[in-house]
Scaffold this active site. Structure first.
Site, PDB file in Angstrom:
ATOM      1  N   LYS A 135       0.999  -1.164  -0.383  1.00 31.75           N
ATOM      2  CA  LYS A 135       0.117  -0.519   0.115  1.00 31.75           C
ATOM      3  C   LYS A 135       1.126   0.935   0.055  1.00 31.75           C
ATOM      4  O   LYS A 135       0.448   1.954  -0.763  1.00 31.75           O
ATOM      5  CB  LYS A 135      -0.500   0.222   1.386  1.00 31.75           C
ATOM      6  CG  LYS A 135      -2.106  -0.879   1.304  1.00 31.75           C
ATOM      7  CD  LYS A 135      -2.951  -1.214   2.817  1.00 31.75           C
ATOM      8  CE  LYS A 135      -2.105  -0.822   3.932  1.00 31.75           C
ATOM      9  NZ  LYS A 135      -1.384  -2.617   4.313  1.00 31.75           N
TER      10      LYS A 135
ATOM     11  N   ARG B 216      -1.010  -9.054  12.718  1.00 32.45           N
ATOM     12  CA  ARG B 216      -1.288  -7.696  11.861  1.00 32.45           C
ATOM     13  C   ARG B 216      -2.244  -8.483  10.996  1.00 32.45           C
ATOM     14  O   ARG B 216      -3.227  -8.431  10.622  1.00 32.45           O
ATOM     15  CB  ARG B 216      -0.630  -7.132  11.764  1.00 32.45           C
ATOM     16  CG  ARG B 216       0.303  -5.789  12.432  1.00 32.45           C
ATOM     17  CD  ARG B 216       1.174  -5.507  12.293  1.00 32.45           C
ATOM     18  NE  ARG B 216       1.817  -4.800  11.070  1.00 32.45           N
ATOM     19  CZ  ARG B 216       2.878  -4.740  10.436  1.00 32.45           C
ATOM     20  NH1 ARG B 216       3.942  -4.737  11.309  1.00 32.45           N
ATOM     21  NH2 ARG B 216       2.622  -4.152   9.767  1.00 32.45           N
TER      22      ARG B 216
ATOM     23  N   ARG C 211      10.951  -1.160  11.346  1.00 35.45           N
ATOM     24  CA  ARG C 211       9.985  -0.941  12.319  1.00 35.45           C
ATOM     25  C   ARG C 211       9.771  -1.773  13.014  1.00 35.45           C
ATOM     26  O   ARG C 211      10.557  -2.684  13.047  1.00 35.45           O
ATOM     27  CB  ARG C 211       8.655  -0.865  10.951  1.00 35.45           C
ATOM     28  CG  ARG C 211       8.022   0.438  10.757  1.00 35.45           C
ATOM     29  CD  ARG C 211       6.930   0.787   9.795  1.00 35.45           C
ATOM     30  NE  ARG C 211       5.528  -0.428  10.186  1.00 35.45           N
ATOM     31  CZ  ARG C 211       5.058  -0.493   9.855  1.00 35.45           C
ATOM     32  NH1 ARG C 211       4.616   0.273   8.078  1.00 35.45           N
ATOM     33  NH2 ARG C 211       4.086  -1.092   9.989  1.00 35.45           N
TER      34      ARG C 211
ATOM     35  N   ARG D  93      11.732  -5.715   5.577  1.00 34.05           N
ATOM     36  CA  ARG D  93      10.784  -3.878   4.952  1.00 34.05           C
ATOM     37  C   ARG D  93      11.770  -3.219   5.942  1.00 34.05           C
ATOM     38  O   ARG D  93      11.911  -3.624   7.171  1.00 34.05           O
ATOM     39  CB  ARG D  93       9.727  -3.862   5.039  1.00 34.05           C
ATOM     40  CG  ARG D  93       9.008  -2.001   5.224  1.00 34.05           C
ATOM     41  CD  ARG D  93       7.766  -1.807   5.416  1.00 34.05           C
ATOM     42  NE  ARG D  93       6.814  -2.077   6.616  1.00 34.05           N
ATOM     43  CZ  ARG D  93       5.312  -2.249   6.338  1.00 34.05           C
ATOM     44  NH1 ARG D  93       4.466  -1.765   5.145  1.00 34.05           N
ATOM     45  NH2 ARG D  93       5.097  -3.005   6.979  1.00 34.05           N
TER      46      ARG D  93
ATOM     47  N   ARG E 185     -10.258   0.167   8.004  1.00 32.17           N
ATOM     48  CA  ARG E 185      -9.893  -0.663   8.888  1.00 32.17           C
ATOM     49  C   ARG E 185     -10.649  -1.395   9.271  1.00 32.17           C
ATOM     50  O   ARG E 185     -10.483  -3.241   9.555  1.00 32.17           O
ATOM     51  CB  ARG E 185      -8.242  -1.231   9.727  1.00 32.17           C
ATOM     52  CG  ARG E 185      -7.555  -1.345   8.728  1.00 32.17           C
ATOM     53  CD  ARG E 185      -5.513  -0.655  10.306  1.00 32.17           C
ATOM     54  NE  ARG E 185      -4.619  -1.877   9.525  1.00 32.17           N
ATOM     55  CZ  ARG E 185      -3.715  -0.814   9.174  1.00 32.17           C
ATOM     56  NH1 ARG E 185      -3.444   0.456   8.672  1.00 32.17           N
ATOM     57  NH2 ARG E 185      -2.541  -1.339   8.864  1.00 32.17           N
TER      58      ARG E 185
HETATM   59  P1  ADP Z   1       2.391  -1.769   2.991  1.00 34.95           P
HETATM   60  O1  ADP Z   1       2.475   0.134   3.289  1.00 34.95           O
HETATM   61  O2  ADP Z   1       0.833  -2.086   2.775  1.00 34.95           O
HETATM   62  O3  ADP Z   1       2.021  -2.955   4.054  1.00 34.95           O
HETATM   63  P2  ADP Z   1       4.566  -1.785   1.893  1.00 34.95           P
HETATM   64  O4  ADP Z   1       4.539  -0.636   0.640  1.00 34.95           O
HETATM   65  O5  ADP Z   1       5.808  -0.693   3.402  1.00 34.95           O
HETATM   66  O6  ADP Z   1       3.050  -2.101   2.328  1.00 34.95           O
HETATM   67  O7  ADP Z   1       5.755  -2.771   1.112  1.00 34.95           O
HETATM   68  C1  ADP Z   1       5.830  -3.702   2.369  1.00 34.95           C
HETATM   69  C2  ADP Z   1       7.395  -4.152   1.812  1.00 34.95           C
HETATM   70  O8  ADP Z   1       7.235  -5.067   0.873  1.00 34.95           O
HETATM   71  C3  ADP Z   1       8.496  -3.247   1.584  1.00 34.95           C
HETATM   72  O9  ADP Z   1       9.801  -3.330   2.077  1.00 34.95           O
HETATM   73  C4  ADP Z   1       8.565  -3.050   0.419  1.00 34.95           C
HETATM   74  O10 ADP Z   1       9.264  -2.878  -0.804  1.00 34.95           O
HETATM   75  C5  ADP Z   1       7.924  -4.737  -0.498  1.00 34.95           C
HETATM   76  N1  ADP Z   1       6.909  -4.617  -1.418  1.00 34.95           N
HETATM   77  C6  ADP Z   1       6.049  -3.844  -1.517  1.00 34.95           C
HETATM   78  N2  ADP Z   1       5.732  -3.722  -3.177  1.00 34.95           N
HETATM   79  C7  ADP Z   1       5.794  -5.433  -3.511  1.00 34.95           C
HETATM   80  C8  ADP Z   1       5.941  -5.983  -4.702  1.00 34.95           C
HETATM   81  N3  ADP Z   1       5.394  -5.964  -6.016  1.00 34.95           N
HETATM   82  N4  ADP Z   1       7.122  -7.281  -4.470  1.00 34.95           N
HETATM   83  C9  ADP Z   1       7.919  -7.752  -3.110  1.00 34.95           C
HETATM   84  N5  ADP Z   1       8.276  -6.830  -3.075  1.00 34.95           N
HETATM   85  C10 ADP Z   1       7.138  -5.634  -2.489  1.00 34.95           C
HETATM   86  P1  ADP Z   2       1.185  -1.715   7.304  1.00 29.85           P
HETATM   87  O1  ADP Z   2       0.250  -0.787   6.162  1.00 29.85           O
HETATM   88  O2  ADP Z   2       2.271  -2.749   7.292  1.00 29.85           O
HETATM   89  O3  ADP Z   2      -0.105  -2.637   7.202  1.00 29.85           O
HETATM   90  P2  ADP Z   2       0.137   0.478   8.982  1.00 29.85           P
HETATM   91  O4  ADP Z   2       1.559   1.865   8.705  1.00 29.85           O
HETATM   92  O5  ADP Z   2      -0.996   1.036   7.827  1.00 29.85           O
HETATM   93  O6  ADP Z   2       1.274  -1.001   8.574  1.00 29.85           O
HETATM   94  O7  ADP Z   2      -0.524   0.958  10.653  1.00 29.85           O
HETATM   95  C1  ADP Z   2       0.857   0.047  11.604  1.00 29.85           C
HETATM   96  C2  ADP Z   2      -0.322   0.153  12.600  1.00 29.85           C
HETATM   97  O8  ADP Z   2      -0.901   1.214  13.168  1.00 29.85           O
HETATM   98  C3  ADP Z   2      -1.219  -0.995  13.002  1.00 29.85           C
HETATM   99  O9  ADP Z   2      -0.825  -2.395  12.941  1.00 29.85           O
HETATM  100  C4  ADP Z   2      -2.656  -0.721  13.953  1.00 29.85           C
HETATM  101  O10 ADP Z   2      -1.695  -0.404  15.463  1.00 29.85           O
HETATM  102  C5  ADP Z   2      -2.169   0.964  13.599  1.00 29.85           C
HETATM  103  N1  ADP Z   2      -2.921   1.858  12.550  1.00 29.85           N
HETATM  104  C6  ADP Z   2      -2.990   2.423  11.450  1.00 29.85           C
HETATM  105  N2  ADP Z   2      -4.302   2.082  10.247  1.00 29.85           N
HETATM  106  C7  ADP Z   2      -5.001   2.226  11.296  1.00 29.85           C
HETATM  107  C8  ADP Z   2      -6.475   2.134  11.828  1.00 29.85           C
HETATM  108  N3  ADP Z   2      -7.133   2.502  10.329  1.00 29.85           N
HETATM  109  N4  ADP Z   2      -7.075   1.762  12.805  1.00 29.85           N
HETATM  110  C9  ADP Z   2      -6.580   1.105  13.514  1.00 29.85           C
HETATM  111  N5  ADP Z   2      -5.223   1.092  14.071  1.00 29.85           N
HETATM  112  C10 ADP Z   2      -4.524   1.611  12.957  1.00 29.85           C
END
Ligand code: ADP
Ligand code: ADP
Ligand code: ZN
Length: 215
Positions: free
Chosen positions: A13, A171, A160, A127, A88
């Site tokens: 995302k 998660r 992180r 990541r 979410r």
């Molecule tokens: P999210 O915001 O959904 O948690 P991220 O964009 O931070 O996900 O991506 C999670 C990890 O996976 C990062 O280290 C990113 O560089 C990697 N990543 C993102 N998209 C891809 C993909 N299409 N293929 C492989 N790795 C990816």
């Molecule tokens: P990822 O994309 O890898 O799931 P985020 O950065 O979106 O991680 O979220 C990290 C943390 O922030 C979540 O595990 C939760 O604790 C909190 N969080 C983020 N967005 C929300 C939401 N919409 N509602 C509740 N908690 C949230």
């Protein structure tokens, strides 16, 4: 354009958000980023939410809805925004509907990035993020040119605290129980775009952009 990025932790995302907001010139509204900033700056909100992020549990809906409401009511969001990681829960989705109707706005798209849970742990655990500019990398799939250093700004990369195998597994569980029902919710509203997130980062970006352009 008003859009939501939906998908499990590690789906890509944040990575895709960067491309989308550059393409459509809209602000990137990430609840995770906003919470982490508050924790870093030790604000009142930061103190309230820290334990939830550390465990990989959801922050309570009231707190989450309030920061999103404040953010999307600001002038730079008047002509559009990209929500990343919100809503979410169904309660958050309902609250968003209410906020948008109060603002006289309508949601255009929900971009649902689909990735099998088997791939998610490796994605999240590998990541790495730039301490200075927030750019995201991956130890294997999206390496910086120089190990541990940001290509964009030379900043130091860090992991992180919630990107450990155990917390990510939690998660993913939370996602399956609380967030997955939103797919049906938005499918019924007719605004969902399903994207195969198991392709290369570039291919996923191309699929998203061409869908948003209606191609
Ligand atoms: P999210 O915001 O959904 O948690 P991220 O964009 O931070 O996900 O991506 C999670 C990890 O996976 C990062 O280290 C990113 O560089 C990697 N990543 C993102 N998209 C891809 C993909 N299409 N293929 C492989 N790795 C990816
Ligand atoms: P990822 O994309 O890898 O799931 P985020 O950065 O979106 O991680 O979220 C990290 C943390 O922030 C979540 O595990 C939760 O604790 C909190 N969080 C983020 N967005 C929300 C939401 N919409 N509602 C509740 N908690 C949230
Ligand atoms: Zn950087």
């Amino acid at each position: 354009m008003r859009a939501i990025l939906l998908g499990p932790p590690g789906a890509g995302k944040g990575t895709q958000a960067e491309t989308i907001v550059n393409e459509f010139k809209i602000p990137h509204v990430s609840t995770g980023d906003m919470f982490r900033k508050n924790i870093k700056e030790q604000t009142q909100l930061g103190k309230k939410v820290k334990s939830y992020l550390d465990k990989g549990a959801l922050v309570p809906d009231e707190l989450t809805v309030e920061i999103v409401k404040d953010r999307i009511s600001q002038v730079d969001c008047k002509n559009g925004f990209l929500l990343d990681g919100f809503p979410r829960t169904l309660e958050q989705a309902n609250a968003l509907d209410n906020v948008l109707s109060e603002l006289g706005q309508k949601l255009d798209y929900v971009i649902n990035i689909e990735v099998d849970s088997k791939l998610l742990i490796d994605r999240a655990v590998g990541r790495r993020i730039c301490k200075d500019c927030g750019q995201t990398y991956h130890l294997l799939f999206n390496k910086p040119t120089k190990e541990g250093v940001c290509d964009k700004c030379g900043g130091e990369l860090y992991q992180r605290k919630d990107d450990t195998e155990e917390t990510v597994a939690n998660r993913i569980n939370v996602y399956q129980n609380q967030t997955q029902p939103l797919i049906e919710y938005y499918t019924n509203k007719g605004c969902i775009i399903n994207i195969n997130g198991e392709q290369s980062i570039d291919k996923v970006s191309r699929d998203i952009i061409s869908n948003l352009r209606g191609e």
